[in-house]
Design a protein around this motif. Structure first.
Motif, PDB file in Angstrom:
ATOM      1  N   GLU A   1       0.817  -1.216   0.000  1.00 61.06           N
ATOM      2  CA  GLU A   1       0.000   0.000   0.000  1.00 61.06           C
ATOM      3  C   GLU A   1       0.850   1.266   0.000  1.00 61.06           C
ATOM      4  OE1 GLU A   1      -2.757  -2.702   2.681  1.00 61.06           O
ATOM      5  OE2 GLU A   1      -0.593  -2.497   2.327  1.00 61.06           O
TER       6      GLU A   1
ATOM      7  N   THR B   1       2.871   1.649  -3.556  1.00 57.59           N
ATOM      8  CA  THR B   1       2.026   2.127  -4.650  1.00 57.59           C
ATOM      9  C   THR B   1       1.443   3.503  -4.342  1.00 57.59           C
ATOM     10  OG1 THR B   1       0.157   0.852  -3.726  1.00 57.59           O
ATOM     11  CG2 THR B   1       1.462  -0.174  -5.481  1.00 57.59           C
TER      12      THR B   1
ATOM     13  N   ASN C   1       2.380   7.014  -6.519  1.00 55.66           N
ATOM     14  CA  ASN C   1       1.385   7.879  -7.154  1.00 55.66           C
ATOM     15  C   ASN C   1       1.606   9.345  -6.779  1.00 55.66           C
ATOM     16  OD1 ASN C   1      -1.168   8.136  -8.706  1.00 55.66           O
ATOM     17  ND2 ASN C   1      -1.974   8.849  -6.750  1.00 55.66           N
TER      18      ASN C   1
ATOM     19  N   THR D   1      -0.165  -5.925  -8.869  1.00 54.65           N
ATOM     20  CA  THR D   1      -1.400  -5.729  -9.634  1.00 54.65           C
ATOM     21  C   THR D   1      -1.878  -4.284  -9.551  1.00 54.65           C
ATOM     22  OG1 THR D   1      -2.044  -8.034  -9.304  1.00 54.65           O
ATOM     23  CG2 THR D   1      -3.789  -6.480  -9.901  1.00 54.65           C
ATOM     24  N   VAL D   2      -1.820  -3.705  -8.339  1.00 55.41           N
ATOM     25  CA  VAL D   2      -2.213  -2.298  -8.179  1.00 55.41           C
ATOM     26  C   VAL D   2      -1.317  -1.401  -9.027  1.00 55.41           C
ATOM     27  CG1 VAL D   2      -2.329  -0.376  -6.546  1.00 55.41           C
ATOM     28  CG2 VAL D   2      -3.191  -2.634  -5.890  1.00 55.41           C
ATOM     29  N   ALA D   3      -0.018  -1.666  -9.008  1.00 48.09           N
ATOM     30  CA  ALA D   3       0.915  -0.859  -9.802  1.00 48.09           C
ATOM     31  C   ALA D   3       0.605  -0.957 -11.290  1.00 48.09           C
ATOM     32  CB  ALA D   3       2.347  -1.301  -9.524  1.00 48.09           C
TER      33      ALA D   3
ATOM     34  N   ASN E   1      -2.283  -1.876 -12.748  1.00 50.98           N
ATOM     35  CA  ASN E   1      -3.602  -1.317 -13.069  1.00 50.98           C
ATOM     36  C   ASN E   1      -3.616   0.204 -13.055  1.00 50.98           C
ATOM     37  OD1 ASN E   1      -4.631  -3.889 -13.363  1.00 50.98           O
ATOM     38  ND2 ASN E   1      -5.587  -3.953 -11.344  1.00 50.98           N
ATOM     39  N   ASN E   2      -2.675   0.802 -12.324  1.00 53.90           N
ATOM     40  CA  ASN E   2      -2.617   2.263 -12.223  1.00 53.90           C
ATOM     41  C   ASN E   2      -1.446   2.860 -13.003  1.00 53.90           C
ATOM     42  OD1 ASN E   2      -4.755   3.249 -10.042  1.00 53.90           O
ATOM     43  ND2 ASN E   2      -3.928   1.293  -9.334  1.00 53.90           N
ATOM     44  N   ASN E   3      -0.833   2.036 -13.866  1.00 52.59           N
ATOM     45  CA  ASN E   3       0.271   2.501 -14.716  1.00 52.59           C
ATOM     46  C   ASN E   3       1.392   3.148 -13.901  1.00 52.59           C
ATOM     47  OD1 ASN E   3      -0.977   1.766 -17.266  1.00 52.59           O
ATOM     48  ND2 ASN E   3      -2.357   3.501 -16.948  1.00 52.59           N
ATOM     49  N   LEU E   4       1.691   2.544 -12.763  1.00 55.34           N
ATOM     50  CA  LEU E   4       2.765   3.043 -11.912  1.00 55.34           C
ATOM     51  C   LEU E   4       4.063   2.329 -12.291  1.00 55.34           C
ATOM     52  CD1 LEU E   4       0.849   3.122  -8.501  1.00 55.34           C
ATOM     53  CD2 LEU E   4       1.395   5.071  -9.973  1.00 55.34           C
TER      54      LEU E   4
END
Length: 219
Positions: free
Chosen positions: A54, A57, A61, A83-85, A87-90
């Protein structure tokens, strides 16, 4: 092992933002994070025992001009952060699967610009003291890989672990120690940009105060 975990592990093996055993880069990444993983010269920030990532990522951002690496030994947790990275283009986030005691196998001296330790396992039993992430043996590793004048930031709901850490720091050559035992009612709250882990939400909702400190090693 469940099929769900196996599927996550298989997916991790395909992902460029997951550095783990079995991939060639796992043996090559030491000293090469900027040119082999991020393809830039931006500062590197570690989140240790990152869980679901958390902070990695969330901070990525907020600070696109920095590179963030979440470190954990659990592949299923790393999958969630990865996956969070994705999905958020990080693209400024990566995850390293390893034991924290082996960090010097993956980072050169002075390669890291900042370290976050966020809600680690408090290891309350006396026999587990050496496993606490603020034990001196860990601090020695952090000092080795950090650049001069870099921050270590520590956040926990566990008052015993926090007080233990303050005691350890009294015997450590550090500077600029700043801390609070009630982060949400402190001027230091703005340093957290509204980012909360699952455990932080859980414990703060139960009325636990959040402890926070930061310091630099005295070089």
């Amino acid at each position: 092992m469940s099929r769900r975990k196996l599927a996550k592990f298989e997916e991790n093996n395909k992902r460029n933002n997951v550095i783990e055993p079995g991939k060639p880069i796992y043996e090559q990444v030491k000293g090469n994070w900027n040119n082999k993983v991020f393809n830039n010269d931006n500062p590197i920030v570690l989140e240790l025992a990152c869980g679901n990532g958390e902070y990695s990522t969330g901070m990525a951002n907020v600070f696109p001009e920095k590179n963030f690496i979440g470190v954990d030994v659990k592949g299923d947790r790393i999958f969630n952060g990865s996956t969070v990275a994705i999905n958020n283009n990080l693209n400024n986030v990566a995850f390293l699967r390893c034991q924290i005691l082996t960090l010097q196998n993956f980072f050169e001296e002075n390669e890291v610009d900042e370290i976050w330790i966020v809600f680690p396992d408090p290891r309350p039993r006396s026999r587990d003291e050496k496993r606490r992430l603020t034990h001196p043996r860990y601090l020695n590793i952090y000092e080795n890989i950090l650049k001069e004048d870099s921050w270590i930031r520590f956040k926990t709901d566990s008052l015993p672990l926090f007080e233990y850490t303050l005691e350890v720091l009294e015997e450590t050559r550090i500077k600029d120690l700043t801390y609070t035992k009630d982060l949400y009612n402190s001027d230091l709250l703005e340093e957290h940009f509204g980012i909360k882990t699952r455990y932080e939400n859980m414990f703060s909702e139960k009325g636990f105060k959040i402890n926070y400190l930061k310091f630099k090693f005295e070089n």
